[in-house]
Write a protein that holds these residues in place. Structure first.
Motif, PDB file in Angstrom:
ATOM      1  N   TYR A  46       0.847  -1.183   0.000  1.00  0.00           N
ATOM      2  CA  TYR A  46       0.000   0.000   0.000  1.00  0.00           C
ATOM      3  C   TYR A  46       0.884   1.235   0.000  1.00  0.00           C
ATOM      4  N   MET A  47       0.292   2.386  -0.302  1.00  0.00           N
ATOM      5  CA  MET A  47       1.032   3.647  -0.316  1.00  0.00           C
ATOM      6  C   MET A  47       0.420   4.593   0.699  1.00  0.00           C
ATOM      7  N   GLU A  48       1.278   5.356   1.351  1.00  0.00           N
ATOM      8  CA  GLU A  48       0.842   6.420   2.255  1.00  0.00           C
ATOM      9  C   GLU A  48       1.188   7.748   1.593  1.00  0.00           C
ATOM     10  N   PHE A  49       0.225   8.662   1.558  1.00  0.00           N
ATOM     11  CA  PHE A  49       0.428   9.967   0.953  1.00  0.00           C
ATOM     12  C   PHE A  49       0.621  11.018   2.046  1.00  0.00           C
ATOM     13  N   PRO A  50       1.274  12.140   1.723  1.00  0.00           N
ATOM     14  CA  PRO A  50       1.537  13.178   2.731  1.00  0.00           C
ATOM     15  C   PRO A  50       0.276  13.714   3.415  1.00  0.00           C
ATOM     16  N   ASN A  51      -0.871  13.638   2.739  1.00  0.00           N
ATOM     17  CA  ASN A  51      -2.114  14.129   3.340  1.00  0.00           C
ATOM     18  C   ASN A  51      -2.757  13.110   4.283  1.00  0.00           C
ATOM     19  N   GLY A  52      -2.102  11.942   4.477  1.00  0.00           N
ATOM     20  CA  GLY A  52      -2.614  10.926   5.394  1.00  0.00           C
ATOM     21  C   GLY A  52      -3.410   9.823   4.734  1.00  0.00           C
ATOM     22  N   ASP A  53      -3.702   9.950   3.448  1.00  0.00           N
ATOM     23  CA  ASP A  53      -4.444   8.904   2.742  1.00  0.00           C
ATOM     24  C   ASP A  53      -3.595   7.653   2.614  1.00  0.00           C
ATOM     25  N   ILE A  54      -4.234   6.506   2.785  1.00  0.00           N
ATOM     26  CA  ILE A  54      -3.602   5.201   2.600  1.00  0.00           C
ATOM     27  C   ILE A  54      -4.345   4.503   1.474  1.00  0.00           C
ATOM     28  N   VAL A  55      -3.613   4.025   0.476  1.00  0.00           N
ATOM     29  CA  VAL A  55      -4.238   3.424  -0.699  1.00  0.00           C
ATOM     30  C   VAL A  55      -3.585   2.077  -1.008  1.00  0.00           C
ATOM     31  N   HIS A  56      -4.410   1.029  -1.068  1.00  0.00           N
ATOM     32  CA  HIS A  56      -3.962  -0.311  -1.452  1.00  0.00           C
ATOM     33  C   HIS A  56      -3.440  -0.239  -2.878  1.00  0.00           C
ATOM     34  N   LEU A  57      -2.406  -0.995  -3.185  1.00  0.00           N
ATOM     35  CA  LEU A  57      -1.801  -0.926  -4.509  1.00  0.00           C
ATOM     36  C   LEU A  57      -2.798  -1.262  -5.622  1.00  0.00           C
ATOM     37  N   ASP A  58      -3.790  -2.099  -5.337  1.00  0.00           N
ATOM     38  CA  ASP A  58      -4.815  -2.421  -6.343  1.00  0.00           C
ATOM     39  C   ASP A  58      -5.651  -1.198  -6.719  1.00  0.00           C
ATOM     40  N   ASN A  59      -5.724  -0.201  -5.839  1.00  0.00           N
ATOM     41  CA  ASN A  59      -6.559   0.980  -6.071  1.00  0.00           C
ATOM     42  C   ASN A  59      -5.758   2.215  -6.455  1.00  0.00           C
ATOM     43  N   ILE A  60      -4.441   2.081  -6.637  1.00  0.00           N
ATOM     44  CA  ILE A  60      -3.612   3.255  -6.872  1.00  0.00           C
ATOM     45  C   ILE A  60      -3.986   3.984  -8.157  1.00  0.00           C
ATOM     46  N   HIS A  61      -4.345   3.254  -9.219  1.00  0.00           N
ATOM     47  CA  HIS A  61      -4.742   3.911 -10.467  1.00  0.00           C
ATOM     48  C   HIS A  61      -5.964   4.794 -10.251  1.00  0.00           C
ATOM     49  N   THR A  62      -6.962   4.260  -9.583  1.00  0.00           N
ATOM     50  CA  THR A  62      -8.185   5.018  -9.324  1.00  0.00           C
ATOM     51  C   THR A  62      -7.886   6.250  -8.473  1.00  0.00           C
ATOM     52  N   TYR A  63      -7.063   6.106  -7.456  1.00  0.00           N
ATOM     53  CA  TYR A  63      -6.725   7.229  -6.582  1.00  0.00           C
ATOM     54  C   TYR A  63      -6.009   8.333  -7.353  1.00  0.00           C
TER      55      TYR A  63
END
Length: 76
Positions: A46-63
């Motif tokens: 998963y990825m953590e963004f500076p704004n605090g959002d956490i996104v599973h790698l499967d959803n990274i394109h959508t994010y």
């Protein structure tokens, strides 16, 4: 003395605890979910963004499409 049992499941990794020596169990660890509600389990990327959002790698394109106006293309 409490007896703890480790449980590994493709969807859940956590510890369960017997309640009052009765074969009733409850999960101790809470679910860990991303921005879109996808469950993130042991060894998931998963990825953590500076704004605090956490996104599973499967959803990274959508994010990236939703938040950064990214466009994904395929070279043909």
């Amino acid at each position: 003395m409490r007896q703890l049992m480790e449980v590994e499941n493709p969807m859940v990794l956590g510890t369960i605890e017997a309640i009052n020596s009765v074969p009733t169990f409850r999960y101790i660890e809470r679910d860990f979910r991303d921005y879109y509600g996808s469950l993130i389990v042991f060894n998931d990327d998963y990825m953590e963004f500076p704004n605090g959002d956490i996104v599973h790698l499967d959803n990274i394109h959508t994010y990236l499409e939703d938040n950064f106006n990214a466009r994904f293309c395929t070279k043909k």
